[in-house]
Scaffold this active site. Structure first.
Site, mmCIF file in Angstrom:
data_model
loop_
_atom_site.group_PDB
_atom_site.id
_atom_site.type_symbol
_atom_site.label_atom_id
_atom_site.label_comp_id
_atom_site.label_asym_id
_atom_site.label_seq_id
_atom_site.Cartn_x
_atom_site.Cartn_y
_atom_site.Cartn_z
ATOM 1 N N SER A 269 37.857 41.623 36.619
ATOM 2 C CA SER A 269 36.401 41.204 35.741
ATOM 3 C C SER A 269 35.214 41.438 36.302
ATOM 4 C CB SER A 269 36.631 39.168 35.942
ATOM 5 O OG SER A 269 36.518 39.050 37.170
ATOM 6 N N LYS A 270 34.233 41.130 35.492
ATOM 7 C CA LYS A 270 32.840 41.803 35.584
ATOM 8 C C LYS A 270 32.360 41.075 36.443
ATOM 9 C CE LYS A 270 30.561 39.730 31.571
ATOM 10 N NZ LYS A 270 30.202 39.734 30.266
ATOM 11 N N ARG A 271 32.833 39.830 36.571
ATOM 12 C CA ARG A 271 32.395 39.306 38.359
ATOM 13 C C ARG A 271 32.867 39.825 39.709
ATOM 14 N NH1 ARG A 271 28.319 36.465 37.193
ATOM 15 N NH2 ARG A 271 28.600 35.626 34.421
#
Ligand code: GLU
Length: 507
Positions: A269-271
């Site tokens: 995920s981009k997090r």
């Protein structure tokens, strides 16, 4: 048990594989990963690799996305034999240009009784959903229009009522033994009970097909022999099998690949990791290193034991040609491959060290020192320098990755460190959802500031500190526009992560 053939298609069929990305945003590393696997599989078997654009979800459509998918895959050397831009004998390769084909196929299903029209309004369906939730039942369509009498259907059609077309999942009698089984090439047989399979919408009331219908019709018409895709599609596969059966078509082979994972094993995920391929290109990763790294994921290459133990070794370094020679899709391990940025950076460093000086210079001049990038930056600072030598003073943040403001710089006078970091995280969320032009960025940030009662000055000073590391800079929003969305967001995430780590060490 529904009688489903689980055997593989005729072996003499020439291999044809595809990826089918949806143009809904930045091209994703997962698309490159699945693209690479399909590409290798086709090249190894003298087959064809098709790129199909699945753009029927108009609510999530992003107009620049398709071109960025093309650019990113080409950058990596994952080249397709057939696709919207290169053509081919099975086109069109963009689903929005195939709506008539889907409509005709829906008519076949309506005629043979494996699909039906459902005329409920969105309000009626919402009402059903709420009643099911209240009764603690799983929300799903209750099948009430499965057996509408023909006279009723004709009446509704004559009244011009909107409808969707749904798949008639057999037998839907509540008999828990009814199920669909399919073979996954990596996992063996997988069985789904039909009472867990909804009467899926195939054609929406706007006349557009859903993913399931368009995907199956296209895979069949495009002669796809092997569907190699991410494991998140496993739960859709029984619906697809039922559709193949409803049409009376042979099945392709199915291969579901493990999802890429963050270091903590959660789904990538981009997090936790940049996931946009544009980021990697703009941040100066070499395509050769990137493709090598993707080839390490999952264990398809024979000699990369070190990859699974986290250590890096010479055996981890190989080219696309090496992969075509030695990669084995059958050997992919089901445990989620970890997308480890430290490893990627190590690999990239190796590739840089092994480049000729000319190739290294060329890499710089086509990426972080490209003419187009420099021209935009020059235009931004021309009126702000007295000597050319000052160019670097004002612009180093465009070129350096280690920008990190000190607390004195990023915490506004009347704010605490804590509330500043909270607001920075909110800025990140706002920026993620905003178009990347300074005209769009300005009102979005101002609106956030008003909501959270941060003055314009505080708001922009904080962002300036994070992006440029300083209290003075060329115009911030224009700078961010040039620096690009993927790198700007990555910089804010790095800032937040670093500050969080410092919080933890302080405790
Ligand atoms: N359009 C789907 C996607 O965005 C395709 C999935 C598949 O390969 O069937 O990934």
């Amino acid at each position: 048990m529904t009688d489903i053939k689980t055997d593989t298609p005729k072996t003499e069929a020439p291999i044809r594989v595809r990826i089918a990305p949806s143009p809904t945003g930045d091209p994703h590393v997962g698309t490159a990963y699945i693209g690479l696997l399909n590409f290798l599989y086709a090249r190894q078997r003298g087959g064809k690799f098709v790129l199909r654009i699945e753009d029927t979800d108009r609510t999530r459509f992003v107009s620049t996305s398709e071109q960025e998918i093309f650019n990113s895959l080409r950058w990596l050397g994952i080249l397709w034999d057939e696709g919207p831009d290169v053509g081919g004998p099975y086109g069109p390769y963009r689903q929005s240009e195939r709506t008539e084909i889907y409509r005709q196929h829906v008519d076949l299903l309506l005629a043979n009784g494996t699909a039906y029209r459902a005329f409920e309004t969105p309000e009626e369906l919402e009402d059903l959903r709420l009643r099911q939730i209240a009764a603690k039942l799983p929300p799903r369509y209750d099948g009430s229009h499965r057996e509408l009498p023909q006279a009723k259907i004709d009446q509704y059609l004559a009244e011009g009522r909107p409808y969707v077309v749904r798949m008639k999942v057999p037998p839907h009698t509540g008999d828990s033994t009814s199920s669909t089984t399919f073979r996954d090439e990596l996992r063996g047989n997988i069985t789904f009970e039909h009472n867990n399979v909804d009467d899926q919408v195939l054609l929406k009331s706007d006349g557009f097909p859903t993913y399931h219908l368009a995907n199956v019709v296209d895979d069949h018409l495009m002669g796809i022999t092997d569907v190699i895709r991410a494991e998140e599609w496993i739960s859709s596969t029984p619906k697809h099998i039922l559709l193949y059966k409803a049409f009376g078509w042979d099945l392709p082979r199915f291969w579901h690949m493990p999802l890429l994972r963050n270091i903590d094993k959660s789904k990538i995920s981009k997090r936790k990791n940049p996931v946009s391929l544009i980021y990697y290109r703009q941040a100066g990763f070499l395509p050769s290193a990137m493709i090598n790294f993707l080839g390490l994921m999952g264990g398809g290459m024979p000699t990369n034991e070190a990859a699974s133990t986290g250590k890096s070794s010479e055996a981890d370094i190989f080219s696309l040609d090496d992969m075509i020679a030695r990669f084995r899709l059958e050997d992919i391990r089901l445990g989620g491959p970890v997308f480890d940025l430290t490893k990627l950076k190590w690999l990239n460093g190796e590739y840089i060290r092994r480049s000729t000086p000319e190739a290294f210079y060329e890499a710089l001049r086509t990426t972080i020192l490209s003419d187009s990038y420099l021209k935009q930056i020059a235009a931004l600072v021309q009126t702000r320098v007295e000597t050319l030598g000052e160019f670097g003073n004002l612009t180093h943040f465009f070129f350096a990755d280690d920008v990190m403001p000190t607390e004195e710089i990023f915490v506004p006078k009347k704010r605490t460190r804590e509330e500043t970091l909270t607001f920075a995280a909110e800025q990140l969320t706002t920026l993620e959802a905003t178009d990347w032009t300074h005209e769009a960025l300005e009102p979005a940030l101002k609106k956030l500031g008003e909501e959270k009662q941060w003055s314009v000055k505080e708001n922009f000073m904080l962002l300036r500190a994070i992006i440029t590391g300083s209290t003075m800079s060329p115009p911030l929003l224009e700078s961010m526009e040039i620096f690009g969305k993927p790198r700007t967001l990555a910089r804010i995430r790095t800032f937040l992560d670093t500050q969080k780590k410092q919080n933890n060490t302080k405790k």
